[in-house]
Structures are given as C-alpha cells and as structure tokens.
Write a protein that holds these residues in place. Structure first.
Motif, PDB file in Angstrom:
ATOM      1  N   ASP A   1       0.996  -1.341  -0.047  1.00  0.00           N
ATOM      2  CA  ASP A   1      -0.119   0.009   0.111  1.00  0.00           C
ATOM      3  C   ASP A   1       0.905   1.281  -0.044  1.00  0.00           C
ATOM      4  O   ASP A   1       0.183   2.491  -0.193  1.00  0.00           O
ATOM      5  N   ASP A   2       2.199   1.001   0.348  1.00  0.00           N
ATOM      6  CA  ASP A   2       3.127   2.267   0.335  1.00  0.00           C
ATOM      7  C   ASP A   2       3.954   2.566  -0.768  1.00  0.00           C
ATOM      8  O   ASP A   2       4.045   1.556  -1.652  1.00  0.00           O
ATOM      9  N   CYS A   3       4.440   3.694  -0.985  1.00  0.00           N
ATOM     10  CA  CYS A   3       5.315   3.884  -2.076  1.00  0.00           C
ATOM     11  C   CYS A   3       6.776   3.901  -1.687  1.00  0.00           C
ATOM     12  O   CYS A   3       7.091   4.676  -0.643  1.00  0.00           O
ATOM     13  N   VAL A   4       7.559   2.977  -1.998  1.00  0.00           N
ATOM     14  CA  VAL A   4       9.040   2.807  -1.566  1.00  0.00           C
ATOM     15  C   VAL A   4       9.908   3.506  -2.698  1.00  0.00           C
ATOM     16  O   VAL A   4       9.581   3.165  -4.107  1.00  0.00           O
ATOM     17  N   TYR A   5      10.674   4.497  -2.103  1.00  0.00           N
ATOM     18  CA  TYR A   5      11.517   5.293  -2.915  1.00  0.00           C
ATOM     19  C   TYR A   5      12.853   5.275  -2.571  1.00  0.00           C
ATOM     20  O   TYR A   5      13.453   4.932  -1.475  1.00  0.00           O
ATOM     21  N   THR A   6      13.679   5.042  -3.900  1.00  0.00           N
ATOM     22  CA  THR A   6      15.254   4.841  -3.347  1.00  0.00           C
ATOM     23  C   THR A   6      16.171   5.479  -4.359  1.00  0.00           C
ATOM     24  O   THR A   6      15.509   6.123  -5.447  1.00  0.00           O
ATOM     25  N   THR A   7      17.141   5.773  -4.160  1.00  0.00           N
ATOM     26  CA  THR A   7      18.339   6.322  -4.972  1.00  0.00           C
ATOM     27  C   THR A   7      19.531   5.626  -5.188  1.00  0.00           C
ATOM     28  O   THR A   7      19.899   4.813  -4.095  1.00  0.00           O
ATOM     29  N   PRO A   8      20.228   5.232  -6.249  1.00  0.00           N
ATOM     30  CA  PRO A   8      21.431   4.521  -6.324  1.00  0.00           C
ATOM     31  C   PRO A   8      22.719   5.132  -5.921  1.00  0.00           C
ATOM     32  O   PRO A   8      22.828   6.204  -6.394  1.00  0.00           O
ATOM     33  N   CYS A   9      23.392   4.556  -4.912  1.00  0.00           N
ATOM     34  CA  CYS A   9      24.622   5.312  -4.429  1.00  0.00           C
ATOM     35  C   CYS A   9      25.943   4.471  -5.002  1.00  0.00           C
ATOM     36  O   CYS A   9      26.999   5.009  -5.136  1.00  0.00           O
ATOM     37  N   VAL A  10      25.597   3.129  -5.240  1.00  0.00           N
ATOM     38  CA  VAL A  10      26.698   2.313  -5.850  1.00  0.00           C
ATOM     39  C   VAL A  10      26.054   1.951  -7.286  1.00  0.00           C
ATOM     40  O   VAL A  10      24.983   1.531  -7.558  1.00  0.00           O
ATOM     41  N   GLY A  11      26.775   2.502  -8.301  1.00  0.00           N
ATOM     42  CA  GLY A  11      26.437   2.489  -9.695  1.00  0.00           C
ATOM     43  C   GLY A  11      25.316   3.330 -10.114  1.00  0.00           C
ATOM     44  O   GLY A  11      25.040   4.112  -9.234  1.00  0.00           O
TER      45      GLY A  11
END
Ligand SMILES: *Cc1c(COP(=O)(O)O)cnc(C)c1O
Length: 290
Positions: free
Chosen positions: A178-188
């Motif tokens: 039900d939730d939106c998971v956001y992320t950003t690449p720190c490796v690559g």
C-alpha cells in the motif's frame, strides 16, 4: 540478542524545512544493526547444524563484513573474508569495520574466492546479501512499519531509503504494497539498480521507484557537500547518520520532498561503525571543515 533486534523506534524529525519520520534501525542493537541485521536475520534465527565456516567477500571496510563477523562469532563459526587488497596503512593501523571484525575473529584472505561448490560445512553469503534469504528480516521491518502506521491511522506512506544492491528497498516494497518505496542508487547508476531489482523480482510493478541523484557521485569517494549535509543533519536532528549512503539519500529525499504528498518515512540503515574510517578520511581531505 534476538529480542533486542526485533524492533526499532520511529521518531518525528524536522530537517532543512522538511517534516518526516525516521525509522531508527541504527538502534536495533549496538553489534548487529541497520539493514545488515535485517538481511542476515535469516542466518541468525535458523539452525545450521553442519556449518562450521562462513565465507564472504567484498570491500575491506564494508558494513556487511562487520555484521557477518558478529554473526559468525555468535554462531561459533570460523569467518573467512576474501578481499582484493589490504592497504598498508590499514594493516598497520586497523580501524573502523575492519578493526572490529578482526576483533570478532575474522580471517582475511587476499585473493580469489574459491569455488566451493556444495562443500560440506561451509556457508557462503555473497557480497551485499542480494539473495532471497534476506527477505525474511526485511519482512519484519515492513511489519514494524505497518504496525506503526496502524497506531497513527495512516493509510499510505512514502518511504525513502538509499540503495547499494537495492535488496532492502526491493523487499520492503514487496511487503509494503500500500506504500510507495523510493530509493536512489549510491553504488552504480539507475540501470544497475534496475538490474538488481529484476534479479530478485521479475515483476516490474513490484519494484521501488528510483529517483536519480542530481549528479554523478562515485561510491566511497569524499564530497564536501556530503560532509556538510551530514553535519547539518546531525546538528539539526541530533541523529548521527552514516557517511557512505545517507548524505546522498538525504539529498535526493530533500530535493523531492515537495513531490511526495504523503507522510514520509526515512529509514536509517545503520552503518555507524563505518563512520570511524570515513571521518578521518574527511578530516585529512577537508581539514578546514573540522
Ligand atoms: C549496506 C547498506 C546500504 C545498502 O543496502 P542495500 O540493501 O544493498 O541496498 C545502505 N545503507 C547502509 C548504512 C548500509 O550498510
């Protein structure tokens, strides 16, 4: 040990004009914290009666290496860790994750990881823990977030966490539908992270949303703006973040803050022992900031 790593608090914080919740996985346990505690939970809680040796590989200051040394010590396993190289300075002055892992009895081997096949008694955990087994502990992290949401009657949240292999973000999205998971690449880059997600989960609709960093940063390299943001965050919130992933994670999250339009949760994924090697590097490179 098992009791203490079961749950971590969620606190309300303000940072650079943003108001958000912070999941304090750094507080899970002093020796076994952050997302490595979540990822290796499976190994901690299951019995491996025939195993006597744990092997893994990767960088000489990695958070995973330290956490695996704790796991091996608790289980009474020998821990062999393969690296390409040990810098002379580190050999002479062990510090950070490397120091603590040696204290836990880690044996470091410079060279290729042997192909052991199904060797009896040897458990091999790949670098970064990008494996299905990691999902068990991350399911518990998701459960804690769901329970917390229920107490505040929150229906849907935006959840942000910086990625290495992307394993934590991927499994978190799997269990928080039900939730939106956001992320950003720190490796690559973004393409690398997408590939990682796809290896663990073929169905694209179950992947977290990737936000692109404002510019290209190299993992493990030192950036003045990262150190400044880390220090500002520490001053304003009283929380010590990690210096490898969090500066970029917080940057990308703060830049996107206005667009989330949902209650926002940032996951503190631990890694504070790694700061003990990052801080002296920053101090040598930017002495005027200290
Ligand atoms: C390992 C680690 C990450 C990256 O986790 P992935 O599951 O590989 O994406 C992020 N932050 C900290 C502090 C870590 O130790």
């Amino acid at each position: 040990m098992l009791d203490v790593i079961k749950s971590s608090p969620i606190e309300k914080i303000s940072l650079a004009g943003a108001s958000l919740f912070l999941k304090r996985d750094d507080l899970l346990h002093p020796d076994f914290s952050g997302n490595k505690a979540r990822k290796f939970y499976y190994y901690l809680t299951h019995d491996f009666p025939s195993v006597h040796t744990l092997i893994s590989w990767g960088s000489i200051q990695s958070n995973a290496m330290y956490s695996l040394s704790v796991l091996a010590k608790l289980k009474g396993w020998e821990f062999r860790y393969y690296v390409h190289h040990i810098p002379d300075y580190l050999k002479q002055h062990p510090h950070g994750n490397y120091f603590y892992a040696l204290e836990n009895g880690m044996r470091v081997i410079v060279g290729e990881v042997p192909s052991l096949g199904e060797s009896k008694g040897i458990l091999s955990i790949p670098e970064g823990g990008a494996i299905e087994e990691s999902s068990e502990g991350i399911a518990l992290l998701a459960k804690e977030i769901l329970q917390w949401k229920a107490t505040l009657s929150l229906k849907k949240c935006a959840i942000f966490l910086p990625s290495g292999t992307g394993t934590t973000a991927l499994f978190l999205q799997r269990y928080l539908l039900d939730d939106c998971v956001y992320t950003t690449p720190c490796v690559g880059d973004e393409a690398y992270l997408k590939k990682q997600f796809t290896q663990l989960e073929a169905q694209q609709t179950l992947h977290p949303t990737i936000l692109t960093p404002p510019k290209k940063y190299h993992f493990g390299k030192l950036y003045e703006e990262h150190y400044r943001l880390w220090l500002d965050a520490k001053k304003e919130t009283g929380v010590t973040f990690d210096l490898l992933y969090d500066p970029l994670g917080l940057r990308v999250m703060l830049d996107a803050y206005e667009d989330f339009s949902l209650p926002l949760v940032y996951i503190h994924q631990g890694g504070l022992k790694g700061n003990e090697s990052m801080l002296p590097r920053y101090e040598r490179k930017y002495p005027t900031l200290f």
